[in-house]
Motif scaffolding. Structure first.
Motif, PDB file in Angstrom:
ATOM      1  N   ILE A 353       0.842  -1.189   0.000  1.00 18.50           N
ATOM      2  CA  ILE A 353       0.000   0.000   0.000  1.00 18.50           C
ATOM      3  C   ILE A 353       0.880   1.243   0.000  1.00 18.50           C
ATOM      4  O   ILE A 353       1.859   1.330   0.761  1.00 18.50           O
ATOM      5  N   ASN A 354       0.541   2.209  -0.823  1.00 17.69           N
ATOM      6  CA  ASN A 354       1.264   3.484  -0.852  1.00 17.69           C
ATOM      7  C   ASN A 354       0.944   4.239   0.446  1.00 17.69           C
ATOM      8  O   ASN A 354      -0.187   4.688   0.635  1.00 17.69           O
ATOM      9  N   THR A 355       1.931   4.405   1.310  1.00 17.03           N
ATOM     10  CA  THR A 355       1.690   4.863   2.674  1.00 17.03           C
ATOM     11  C   THR A 355       2.369   6.205   2.947  1.00 17.03           C
ATOM     12  O   THR A 355       3.550   6.386   2.660  1.00 17.03           O
ATOM     13  N   THR A 356       1.603   7.136   3.502  1.00 17.64           N
ATOM     14  CA  THR A 356       2.115   8.432   3.949  1.00 17.64           C
ATOM     15  C   THR A 356       2.038   8.472   5.477  1.00 17.64           C
ATOM     16  O   THR A 356       0.997   8.168   6.054  1.00 17.64           O
ATOM     17  N   ILE A 357       3.152   8.836   6.125  1.00 19.12           N
ATOM     18  CA  ILE A 357       3.227   8.871   7.589  1.00 19.12           C
ATOM     19  C   ILE A 357       3.448  10.304   8.041  1.00 19.12           C
ATOM     20  O   ILE A 357       4.408  10.953   7.623  1.00 19.12           O
ATOM     21  N   VAL A 358       2.552  10.803   8.886  1.00 20.41           N
ATOM     22  CA  VAL A 358       2.698  12.139   9.469  1.00 20.41           C
ATOM     23  C   VAL A 358       3.146  11.977  10.919  1.00 20.41           C
ATOM     24  O   VAL A 358       2.423  11.394  11.730  1.00 20.41           O
ATOM     25  N   GLU A 359       4.335  12.452  11.222  1.00 18.20           N
ATOM     26  CA  GLU A 359       4.915  12.317  12.559  1.00 18.20           C
ATOM     27  C   GLU A 359       5.570  13.628  12.958  1.00 18.20           C
ATOM     28  O   GLU A 359       6.362  14.192  12.208  1.00 18.20           O
ATOM     29  N   LEU A 360       5.229  14.105  14.147  1.00 22.05           N
ATOM     30  CA  LEU A 360       5.749  15.385  14.619  1.00 22.05           C
ATOM     31  C   LEU A 360       7.243  15.349  14.881  1.00 22.05           C
ATOM     32  O   LEU A 360       7.961  16.310  14.606  1.00 22.05           O
ATOM     33  N   ASP A 361       7.737  14.227  15.406  1.00 20.26           N
ATOM     34  CA  ASP A 361       9.113  14.157  15.888  1.00 20.26           C
ATOM     35  C   ASP A 361      10.005  13.406  14.900  1.00 20.26           C
ATOM     36  O   ASP A 361       9.832  12.204  14.692  1.00 20.26           O
ATOM     37  N   PRO A 362      10.985  14.072  14.295  1.00 21.83           N
ATOM     38  CA  PRO A 362      11.876  13.378  13.354  1.00 21.83           C
ATOM     39  C   PRO A 362      12.731  12.308  14.020  1.00 21.83           C
ATOM     40  O   PRO A 362      13.136  11.343  13.364  1.00 21.83           O
ATOM     41  N   VAL A 363      13.011  12.465  15.321  1.00 25.36           N
ATOM     42  CA  VAL A 363      13.816  11.459  16.014  1.00 25.36           C
ATOM     43  C   VAL A 363      13.019  10.161  16.176  1.00 25.36           C
ATOM     44  O   VAL A 363      13.575   9.064  16.089  1.00 25.36           O
ATOM     45  N   VAL A 364      11.716  10.260  16.411  1.00 27.28           N
ATOM     46  CA  VAL A 364      10.871   9.061  16.462  1.00 27.28           C
ATOM     47  C   VAL A 364      10.966   8.307  15.144  1.00 27.28           C
ATOM     48  O   VAL A 364      11.119   7.081  15.110  1.00 27.28           O
ATOM     49  N   HIS A 365      10.884   9.029  14.055  1.00 31.12           N
ATOM     50  CA  HIS A 365      10.983   8.406  12.733  1.00 31.12           C
ATOM     51  C   HIS A 365      12.342   7.740  12.543  1.00 31.12           C
ATOM     52  O   HIS A 365      12.434   6.619  12.015  1.00 31.12           O
ATOM     53  N   GLN A 366      13.410   8.400  12.994  1.00 31.31           N
ATOM     54  CA  GLN A 366      14.750   7.845  12.832  1.00 31.31           C
ATOM     55  C   GLN A 366      14.933   6.586  13.672  1.00 31.31           C
ATOM     56  O   GLN A 366      15.484   5.581  13.211  1.00 31.31           O
ATOM     57  N   LEU A 367      14.465   6.611  14.918  1.00 32.17           N
ATOM     58  CA  LEU A 367      14.603   5.447  15.789  1.00 32.17           C
ATOM     59  C   LEU A 367      13.754   4.276  15.290  1.00 32.17           C
ATOM     60  O   LEU A 367      14.178   3.113  15.382  1.00 32.17           O
ATOM     61  N   ALA A 368      12.568   4.567  14.771  1.00 32.09           N
ATOM     62  CA  ALA A 368      11.729   3.496  14.214  1.00 32.09           C
ATOM     63  C   ALA A 368      12.418   2.851  13.017  1.00 32.09           C
ATOM     64  O   ALA A 368      12.309   1.635  12.804  1.00 32.09           O
ATOM     65  N   THR A 369      13.131   3.651  12.248  1.00 27.60           N
ATOM     66  CA  THR A 369      13.857   3.128  11.082  1.00 27.60           C
ATOM     67  C   THR A 369      15.058   2.302  11.510  1.00 27.60           C
ATOM     68  O   THR A 369      15.296   1.201  10.989  1.00 27.60           O
ATOM     69  N   ASP A 370      15.832   2.815  12.478  1.00 24.84           N
ATOM     70  CA  ASP A 370      17.095   2.168  12.851  1.00 24.84           C
ATOM     71  C   ASP A 370      16.911   0.949  13.737  1.00 24.84           C
ATOM     72  O   ASP A 370      17.705  -0.001  13.648  1.00 24.84           O
ATOM     73  N   TYR A 371      15.888   0.944  14.591  1.00 19.11           N
ATOM     74  CA  TYR A 371      15.789  -0.113  15.602  1.00 19.11           C
ATOM     75  C   TYR A 371      14.527  -0.959  15.508  1.00 19.11           C
ATOM     76  O   TYR A 371      14.408  -1.969  16.206  1.00 19.11           O
ATOM     77  N   PHE A 372      13.566  -0.568  14.643  1.00 16.70           N
ATOM     78  CA  PHE A 372      12.339  -1.345  14.514  1.00 16.70           C
ATOM     79  C   PHE A 372      12.006  -1.636  13.060  1.00 16.70           C
ATOM     80  O   PHE A 372      10.870  -1.959  12.721  1.00 16.70           O
TER      81      PHE A 372
END
Length: 597
Positions: A353-372
């Motif tokens: 599915i073509n997915t768009t994610i709206v997230e306030l905190d860029p660090v949350v996005h980075q940690l989700a990418t690196d560790y999850f």
């Protein structure tokens, strides 16, 4: 007769500890120099107030830590302000030692965190805030008010009334800065990765040593204490700090993988080495977690890491809702409001599915990418969801040229709204849902981003018996014209006796349709589970988990919706919800781990 030898004037005793004036500033009027020092001290006091709040948030939560903060800080300022009317020791020796105390205060505050379980949510923040804030603000305001007596007051009078009127500006300036500083300090710490509240406390101490003391020994002692704490305290962010922290955490079967302060507070990734699961922490709450895929679990039939929370898989059930026509995954568009560790977004991406994610905190996005293992195959929108959703729902018309004509040829083309087949709304902060993302106006804008046959899933954690929870759920239901169904993420608990109350606090998932019709779900297939054992158990909403909307069908329900201007009226219930969440989190992880951030 020879003239008598002139004698220097006697010290009246109404002096305060201020640094010796630099000879290079001798050209500057004394009153102006006093005003500059007073302003500096007031700024330091206001910064200290905000740093203290940030320091307490990971241990007690941002909402419980802020209860009564404004009243307490105003009282501290008044104590410092009024004390200088009556007490001005000769030489002002006590204030000379304030830099040393400012350097020691953050370490003593962190020491108190180890007793957070026994202190609780009442005395814990009181003790922590006194050590990190009030014990500094009182003498800082005292010194600031005493330093600024006005350009001519010292020469005209030293009475209380003169001090009262001359020091009013310092008190007013402090209260104004304390009101403005939260956003300023938070942004500054989030911008500089080497900064955190602990180090910021130490920087304040160094500035005070520079400006407040004329004794070299005090300055050297302050610098030495600050340097040692910055390098060796587990609450610092040097490599040595992290090593010391992990040595402590390892004894409790935990390991710190990453940590950083960001625009939403303190973020970290922790792993339990005994039970083999990993979590992402934001202040005193968990944004999600996964059971790790170990060799033993592979032998038990596991194929992927599994979410520790059922609610995230239930949100994915929005994809199973019956709509006409059914949308192939390869053609579907999904919008996710709030990322967490990315459990639901990962599933949508894996389904193609073509997915768009709206997230306030860029660090949350980075940690989700690196560790999850959040895949890169998505569109990240790292901004405030409220402003973004409203801007997408109400795009502006083309701007006019300077001569008043439109920049585009006639007829004017109204910007097209991008719409989605699926929307997931899953936001959480400070131990409670951010109410501005549940108002009628926001939900109306969010619904306008759905395609005519689109569907949405919204997560809300609360107590079903409380008026706020009932109002939020009713607002969601009314925003979608009643085309919604409400589910718990687990079976309702049963009381063992009639006198024992039933816990009504839970995660509630609301499934809504944009078009008229009942909310029903197709039966999942093996492909829907994505090789996940947890999805097999929790993906499909069970009928026994369904609950009734508290206000649906009741008289006046159409008026019981949350409006933007009403958000502040629910502060007390938000506080109670955050306090309850604090207790739940202390069951998930021990207090010693929450205290060692």
């Amino acid at each position: 007769m020879a003239p008598k030898e002139a004698k220097p004037p006697k010290d009246s005793g109404n002096t305060v500890s201020t640094p010796q004036q630099d000879d290079s500033l001798s050209w500057m009027p004394q009153g102006l120099r006093d005003m500059g020092l007073s302003t500096f001290l007031i700024v330091m006091a206001a910064i200290t107030s905000r740093i203290s709040q940030l320091s307490l948030a990971p241990v007690y939560g941002s909402i419980p830590s802020s209860v009564n903060h404004q009243a307490a800080i105003a009282a501290s300022a008044l104590i410092g302000w009024t004390t200088q009317w009556y007490w001005r020791p000769s030489g002002g020796a006590p204030v000379q030692y304030l830099p040393i105390w400012a350097a020691c205060a953050p370490a003593l505050t962190c020491l108190s965190f180890q007793f957070s379980d026994s202190l609780g949510l009442v005395w814990g923040p009181v003790v922590g805030e006194f050590l990190s804030c009030h014990s500094l603000v009182i003498p800082l305001v005292y010194a600031a008010a005493a330093s600024y007596d006005g350009p001519d007051v010292k020469q005209t009078s030293s009475g209380p009334l003169a001090h009262l009127f001359s020091s009013v500006p310092s008190l007013g300036l402090f209260l104004a800065l304390d009101w403005m500083m939260p956003e300023v300090v938070s942004k500054f710490i989030a911008t500089w990765s080497f900064l955190n509240p602990f180090n910021a406390h130490l920087i304040v101490a160094l500035y005070l040593a520079l400006m407040l003391t004329e004794r070299r020994a005090i300055a050297v002692a302050t610098i030495s204490i600050a340097t040692v704490l910055a390098l060796a305290s587990p609450y610092g962010n040097s490599p040595i700090s992290t090593t010391i922290l992990n040595n402590t955490l390892n004894s409790q079967d935990w390991t710190l993988l990453a940590r950083q302060w960001s625009n939403t507070g303190y973020l970290s990734v922790l792993e339990n080495t005994n039970a083999n699961y990993r979590v992402m922490r934001c202040d005193h709450s968990l944004l999600g977690g996964e059971w790790q895929l170990t060799a033993q679990r592979r032998n038990q039939g596991w194929k992927i890491s599994e979410s520790i929370y059922a609610a995230f898989h239930m949100l994915e059930a929005v994809r199973l809702m019956d709509v006409e026509p059914q949308i192939p995954d390869s053609e579907a568009q999904a919008l996710i409001i709030g990322l967490g560790i990315g459990t639901a977004p990962k599933a949508f991406i894996e389904h193609g599915i073509n997915t768009t994610i709206v997230e306030l905190d860029p660090v949350v996005h980075q940690l989700a990418t690196d560790y999850f293992s959040l895949p890169n195959k998505h569109t990240p929108v790292l901004t405030d969801a409220i402003a973004w959703v409203h801007s997408q729902a109400h795009p502006s018309l083309p701007e006019e040229d300077s001569d008043g004509s439109n920049a585009t040829p006639d007829p004017i083309q109204v910007p097209e709204i991008k719409q989605y087949d699926y929307i997931i709304h899953d936001v959480f902060t400070g131990g409670a849902e951010p109410l501005p993302l549940f108002t009628a106006s926001f939900l109306a804008s969010l619904r306008s981003l759905l395609k005519p046959n689109g569907v949405a899933a919204l997560n809300y954690a609360g107590d079903l018996t409380l008026p706020l929870t009932a109002k939020v759920l009713n607002t969601i239901d009314r925003a979608f014209d009643g085309h919604c169904a409400l589910y718990r993420d687990s079976a309702p608990p049963k009381s063992s006796s009639p006198s024992e109350p039933v816990d009504t606090f839970a995660n509630y998932i609301v499934f809504c349709r944009n078009a008229l019709g009942p909310v029903t779900f197709r039966q999942p297939t093996a492909a829907d589970f994505l090789d996940s054992i947890s999805r097999r158990q929790h993906l499909y909403p069970r009928p026994e988990f369904a609950v009734e909307f508290p206000l649906r069908g009741k008289e006046g329900a159409e008026k019981e919706v949350l409006r933007d201007e009403e958000v502040g009226e629910w502060k007390r219930e938000q506080e109670e919800s955050a306090k309850r969440h604090w207790g739940i989190m202390r069951v998930v992880m021990p207090g010693r781990i929450w205290g060692m951030y």
